[in-house]
Design a protein around this motif. Sequence first.
Motif, short mmCIF file in Angstrom:
data_model
loop_
_atom_site.label_atom_id
_atom_site.label_comp_id
_atom_site.label_asym_id
_atom_site.label_seq_id
_atom_site.Cartn_x
_atom_site.Cartn_y
_atom_site.Cartn_z
N GLY A 75 0.84 -1.19 0.00
CA GLY A 75 0.00 0.00 0.00
C GLY A 75 0.87 1.24 0.00
N GLU A 76 0.64 2.14 0.96
CA GLU A 76 1.44 3.37 1.04
C GLU A 76 2.74 3.15 1.83
OE1 GLU A 76 -0.18 6.46 3.73
OE2 GLU A 76 -1.81 5.03 4.06
N PHE A 77 2.92 1.96 2.38
CA PHE A 77 4.11 1.65 3.16
C PHE A 77 5.05 0.73 2.39
CE2 PHE A 77 0.83 2.60 6.27
CZ PHE A 77 1.48 3.49 7.11
N LEU A 78 6.30 0.69 2.84
CA LEU A 78 7.28 -0.25 2.32
C LEU A 78 7.63 -1.21 3.44
CD1 LEU A 78 9.76 2.17 0.49
CD2 LEU A 78 7.88 0.89 -0.52
N THR A 79 7.89 -2.46 3.08
CA THR A 79 8.37 -3.44 4.05
C THR A 79 9.81 -3.76 3.71
OG1 THR A 79 6.17 -4.37 4.28
CG2 THR A 79 8.00 -5.73 5.02
N LEU A 80 10.70 -3.54 4.67
CA LEU A 80 12.11 -3.85 4.50
C LEU A 80 12.38 -5.20 5.16
CD1 LEU A 80 13.70 -0.41 5.47
CD2 LEU A 80 12.80 -1.13 3.28
N THR A 81 12.83 -6.16 4.38
CA THR A 81 13.11 -7.50 4.89
C THR A 81 14.61 -7.73 4.83
OG1 THR A 81 10.99 -8.26 4.04
CG2 THR A 81 12.60 -9.96 4.62
N GLU A 82 15.20 -8.02 5.98
CA GLU A 82 16.65 -8.19 6.07
C GLU A 82 17.06 -9.59 5.63
OE1 GLU A 82 20.27 -7.80 9.29
OE2 GLU A 82 18.23 -7.45 9.93
N TYR A 83 18.19 -9.67 4.91
CA TYR A 83 18.79 -10.92 4.50
C TYR A 83 20.22 -10.95 5.01
CZ TYR A 83 14.94 -12.06 1.39
OH TYR A 83 13.70 -12.37 0.90
N ASP A 90 14.24 -12.80 10.43
CA ASP A 90 12.96 -12.41 11.02
C ASP A 90 12.83 -10.90 11.17
OD1 ASP A 90 12.14 -15.02 11.25
OD2 ASP A 90 12.90 -15.24 13.29
N PHE A 91 13.81 -10.15 10.70
CA PHE A 91 13.78 -8.69 10.82
C PHE A 91 13.03 -8.09 9.64
CE2 PHE A 91 17.60 -9.82 13.24
CZ PHE A 91 17.27 -9.23 14.45
N ASN A 92 11.87 -7.55 9.92
CA ASN A 92 11.06 -6.84 8.94
C ASN A 92 10.69 -5.48 9.54
OD1 ASN A 92 10.75 -8.88 6.89
ND2 ASN A 92 9.47 -9.96 8.35
N TRP A 93 10.84 -4.44 8.74
CA TRP A 93 10.49 -3.11 9.18
C TRP A 93 9.46 -2.52 8.23
CZ3 TRP A 93 15.80 -4.38 8.94
CH2 TRP A 93 16.40 -4.54 10.19
N THR A 94 8.51 -1.80 8.78
CA THR A 94 7.53 -1.08 7.98
C THR A 94 7.94 0.38 7.97
OG1 THR A 94 5.81 -2.63 8.66
CG2 THR A 94 5.09 -0.53 7.76
N VAL A 95 8.08 0.94 6.77
CA VAL A 95 8.52 2.33 6.65
C VAL A 95 7.63 3.07 5.68
CG1 VAL A 95 10.94 1.76 7.14
CG2 VAL A 95 10.17 1.89 4.79
N LYS A 96 7.65 4.38 5.81
CA LYS A 96 6.94 5.24 4.88
C LYS A 96 7.92 6.32 4.44
CE LYS A 96 2.56 7.63 4.27
NZ LYS A 96 1.32 8.03 4.94
N VAL A 97 8.04 6.50 3.13
CA VAL A 97 9.00 7.44 2.56
C VAL A 97 8.31 8.75 2.23
CG1 VAL A 97 10.63 7.82 0.68
CG2 VAL A 97 10.33 5.53 1.59
N PHE A 98 8.90 9.82 2.70
CA PHE A 98 8.46 11.18 2.38
C PHE A 98 9.60 11.86 1.63
CE2 PHE A 98 6.19 9.90 6.17
CZ PHE A 98 4.88 10.27 5.87
N GLU A 99 9.36 13.05 1.14
CA GLU A 99 10.38 13.75 0.36
C GLU A 99 11.64 14.03 1.16
OE1 GLU A 99 10.88 17.95 -2.02
OE2 GLU A 99 8.90 17.06 -1.88
N LYS A 100 11.49 14.43 2.43
CA LYS A 100 12.66 14.81 3.23
C LYS A 100 12.90 13.92 4.44
CE LYS A 100 12.56 19.61 1.86
NZ LYS A 100 12.61 21.00 2.28
N ARG A 101 12.13 12.84 4.57
CA ARG A 101 12.33 11.96 5.72
C ARG A 101 11.82 10.55 5.43
NH1 ARG A 101 7.61 14.64 6.91
NH2 ARG A 101 5.98 13.35 7.83
N LEU A 102 12.18 9.67 6.34
CA LEU A 102 11.77 8.27 6.28
C LEU A 102 11.33 7.89 7.69
CD1 LEU A 102 12.03 5.55 4.51
CD2 LEU A 102 14.12 5.23 5.80
#
Length: 123
Positions: A75-83, A90-102
């Motif tokens: 959706g409007e979020f990104l999921t970062l999955t670590e390898y 098991d490390f997954n982060w939910t992030v949202k990207v804006f123009e000047k921040r994350l």
Amino acid sequence: MIVTLSNVFGQTSDPKYLRHDHNYSTTYFYEVTEITIHSDSTYTLKSWSINNKKECKSYKEYKPEVSNGKITRNGEFLTLTEYRNGNKTDFNWTVKVFEKRLNFYYPNKNGRLIKSAKFKRIL
């Protein structure tokens, strides 16, 4: 006389975000974290543990802990999955990207996303 005009176009670099804050570990007191979002749907996360806030300006002199992973859109979020070592962790982060921040988010006990960390765009 022949005049040659040429335009040089550089590739845009991948966006880079930075955060520094207290680390509540027993060894180090401060941490600097840098995340780069690559155009091929991957990311690189670098974390430096330092002794105090005064060392924040020279954090790149130390060796970082590096982790890599893949990015998927949710959706409007990104999921970062670590390898690590080519294996999904098991490390997954939910992030949202804006123009000047994350912004990083975590789910509360009701499943609602709560903002946990804010990174400032530096590049």
